[in-house]
Design an enzyme around this catalytic site. Structure first.
Site, PDB file in Angstrom:
ATOM      1  N   ASN A   1       0.848  -1.194   0.000  1.00  0.00           N
ATOM      2  CA  ASN A   1       0.000   0.000   0.000  1.00  0.00           C
ATOM      3  C   ASN A   1       0.880   1.238   0.000  1.00  0.00           C
ATOM      4  OD1 ASN A   1      -2.937  -0.909   0.267  1.00  0.00           O
ATOM      5  ND2 ASN A   1      -1.833  -2.206   1.742  1.00  0.00           N
ATOM      6  N   GLU A   2       1.188   1.682  -1.195  1.00  0.00           N
ATOM      7  CA  GLU A   2       2.110   2.794  -1.370  1.00  0.00           C
ATOM      8  C   GLU A   2       1.447   4.111  -0.992  1.00  0.00           C
ATOM      9  OE1 GLU A   2       5.000   2.086  -1.616  1.00  0.00           O
ATOM     10  OE2 GLU A   2       5.626   0.903  -3.341  1.00  0.00           O
ATOM     11  N   PRO A   3       2.238   5.184  -0.844  1.00  0.00           N
ATOM     12  CA  PRO A   3       1.670   6.486  -0.498  1.00  0.00           C
ATOM     13  C   PRO A   3       0.455   6.817  -1.372  1.00  0.00           C
ATOM     14  CG  PRO A   3       4.050   6.621  -0.526  1.00  0.00           C
ATOM     15  CD  PRO A   3       3.701   5.229  -0.958  1.00  0.00           C
TER      16      PRO A   3
END
Ligand code: GLP
Length: 667
Positions: free
Chosen positions: A199-201
């Site tokens: 879950n990237e930025p």
């Protein structure tokens, strides 16, 4: 203590206590006997008041991994076919010691995984299951192949799903989790972008399982595993933050200094979708377990005087004053009483009389770290110098985990040591062959084949060259290098290491290549230190009998090759005979890829002139086959110099920094 869980799952007694570890400066980590999974009453100590999620700190990663595995084993043993234990699993180096302990419990204590259902967090999109870097393969190598979990109870997102089918596939993954009643315990690591899973930025708090584009930093961090950033997939399937938030319990683990900054932001900063781990602050039962180095940026460690009384040792004073100088933007000698009072440091003034005296004391400490004589200055008064004057000519051993590491981090110091007449040996601990691109091996093989096919053919060389090319064709872009290819790549790097060392003034005879076996037999994230690694390190020490050692890896992520090389050195040091050398030997630590030493941690600062820096960059450029970014090294060294300058020290072009290793009082 009772374990919270589904109805009918309570009542298990966890009699596990975390070991109490003494820290430097006398503060205690984990002041109460603590269960990882059962947070008990939420008692907040003064030290933790900056922290918005429960953090349990340990001296290393081994103890908490063991403890967690034992606590999880209690839950696994309580599971039944009707009520299986549903665990969410993570990949990466972080959970590896935990998986190793689960395997041990299975083998030695009969822990069965028959009633366990697992869901993995994520998978790279586009990788076949048997790709060496697929999470599917990783999980089988690291856990599933070694325990008795039925394969239909293992769930790992499938990276080969066609893009157009991914949406439906992800929905189905969510439905499957729900069909088992949700996740009982979610295990997490944390990426340097603050991601959990992938879950990237930008990932929302309620994001579901989905496909995501990987952040640049994430791809850079995976570059070594994939033998180059361009080989790292651009997309991945990950379960969402929302899916993780639904788990009944969450344990996030973080080890090593390169996680320290992002961990502090996730724990102490605002909840933000820029750092998906920060959402765990909102989870009812989340615990972060961290080692000392990963916890180093938390306020409790970074500025302990803000969270409680501290013993103002000279080290603590230096740390606090440097912090104050940074905070106020002033050089040390310009700090005034008000700066101390307004920033929670009034008690220092009370103890030491006033800002003037405190400033001078710390200024002198910093000043005394600077030396152009890293091996000691012959004939000089050394009472305030980092290194002893005697003996004038020291036997110096510079350990380099991969051949390029020492030149990149301390090429300028290496050159000075040689120039100042010390007997310097560069010891390359591993061959570094995993870093060398196929193209380099192929180039060599083609040239050799051309030479060997000349008017006077060399049949053996010809056949060797063809074999190498055959291996490279066969394994393709992502396959595993067979031994002869690794050997050749190692030799290529050796040649470059010799050139680089020569550029630092070192003769060829003064380089040793240990080719430690743990590296030759392993792959990134899957290395296992063996007894012969320690024995080989011990034997080089016994042979060279150094007065001075330079080494790195003490705070590196514990499964990294740098950390293992350091462990081999630490163990060799413990094994060392009591030869005359050992009592006189000083060990200096340098930093590689980890967070650079903070100003207050520096015990020796070796300035480089613009010309010396240029020569160091020239030496780094010799590592052509692994495309070393020499400007990154220069920037770090220049930043060190700028930091010293802003504290009010002299202004230099660049500085290489070292910390003294004091593991035992005898050193
Ligand atoms: C990857 C994984 C994460 C993991 C992270 C950190 O991005 N998708 O689940 O937490 O790497 O990896 P490591 O533990 O190797 O530092």
């Amino acid at each position: 203590m009772q374990v919270q869980g589904r109805p009918g799952r309570t009542g298990l007694v966890l009699g596990l206590a975390c070991c109490l570890s003494q820290k430097k400066g006398g503060a205690i980590i984990g002041a109460v006997a603590t269960s990882i999974l059962d947070s008990g009453e939420r008692r907040q100590t003064a030290r933790e008041r900056f922290e918005r999620v429960r953090v349990v700190e340990f001296a290393d990663s081994i103890q908490p991994s063991r403890q967690l595995a034992e606590e999880v084993a209690v839950l696994i043993r309580a599971a039944t076919p009707e009520r299986p234990f549903v665990i969410g699993l993570a990949t990466g180096s972080t959970p590896v010691p935990f998986y190793r302990e689960l395997i041990r419990l299975h083998r030695e204590e009969g822990l069965s995984f028959r009633n366990v259902i697992s869901f993995n967090l994520d998978e790279y999109h586009g990788l076949r299951r048997d790709h060496p870097e697929s999470y599917h393969r990783f999980m089988h190598d690291q856990l599933f192949d070694h325990v008795d979990m039925p394969s239909d109870q293992v769930n790992i997102p499938d990276g080969t799903i066609k893009t157009e089918d991914v949406y439906e596939y992800c929905q189905e993954y969510e439905r499957r989790i729900a069909s088992f009643g949700g996740i009982d315990l979610q295990i997490l690591g944390i990426g340097r972008t603050g991601h959990i899973g992938f879950n990237e930025p930008g990932s929302a708090q309620d994001s579901p399982t989905r496909m995501i584009a990987l952040d640049r930093l994430t791809r850079r961090d995976a570059a070594a595993d994939f033998l180059g950033e361009s080989n790292v997939p651009r997309f991945a399937i990950t379960i969402g933050v929302g899916t993780i938030m639904k788990a009944r319990r969450v344990v996030l683990m973080a080890w090593g200094e390169n996680k320290a900054e992002i961990l502090a932001q996730a724990v102490e900063g605002q909840v933000t979708d820029a750092i998906s781990a920060s959402f765990l602050q909102l989870h009812e039962n989340a615990t972060f377990i961290v080692d000392e180095t990963a916890a180093s940026c938390l306020t409790r460690n970074r500025c302990p005087w803000l969270v409680g009384p501290v013993h103002w040792s000279s080290g603590m004073m230096r740390k606090a004053v440097v912090w104050l100088a940074r905070k106020t933007g002033k050089p040390v000698l310009k700090l005034v009483d008000e700066d101390y009072n307004e920033n929670g440091m009034a008690d220092v003034l009370a103890e030491h009389g006033g800002a003037y005296d405190v400033n001078i004391g710390v200024f002198n400490q910093l000043q005394h770290t600077i030396t152009g004589w890293p091996g000691g200055k012959p004939g000089a008064d050394d009472s305030h110098r980092p290194e002893r004057a005697q003996p004038n000519r020291k036997r110096v051993v510079v350990f380099s985990p991969e051949p390029q590491d020492a030149v990149v981090a301390m090429g300028g110091t290496l050159e000075r040591l040689v120039e100042q007449g010390h007997d310097v040996t560069l010891v390359c601990q591993t061959s570094g062959n995993l870093r060398v691109a196929d193209m380099e091996a192929r180039k060599f093989a083609i040239i050799l084949e051309d030479i060997a096919s000349g008017s006077q053919p060399w049949p053996e060389q010809q056949s060797y060259a063809r074999k190498i090319q055959g291996f490279l064709d066969e394994k393709g872009e992502f396959g595993v290098d067979p031994v002869p290819v690794r050997h050749l790549k190692g030799l290529i790097l050796r040649g470059e290491a010799r050139d680089a060392a020569e550029a630092c003034g070192l003769l060829e005879a003064k380089i040793r290549f240990l080719d430690l076996p743990f590296y030759e037999l392993g792959r990134y994230r899957r290395f296992n230190l063996r007894e012969d690694d320690t024995a080989m390190t011990a034997s080089v020490l016994a042979d060279l009998r150094p007065h001075q050692i330079f080494a790195t890896g003490d705070v590196a992520e514990p499964t990294s090759l740098q950390a293992l090389c350091f462990r081999a050195l630490r163990e060799a040091w413990i094994l060392k005979d009591n030869g005359e050398w050992s009592g006189h030997c000083r060990v200096w630590l340098y930093r590689g890829k980890e967070r650079p030493l903070a100003d207050h941690e520096i015990d020796m600062a070796v300035p480089l002139s613009p010309i010396q820096l240029e020569r160091k960059l020239n030496a780094i450029r010799k590592f052509q086959s692994i495309r070393q970014d020499e400007w990154e090294a220069a920037t770090l060294n220049q930043k060190n110099a700028a930091n010293y300058d802003s504290l009010g020290m002299a202004e230099y072009e660049a500085i290489e920094t070292f910390q003294r290793w004091r593991p035992f009082p005898s050193i």
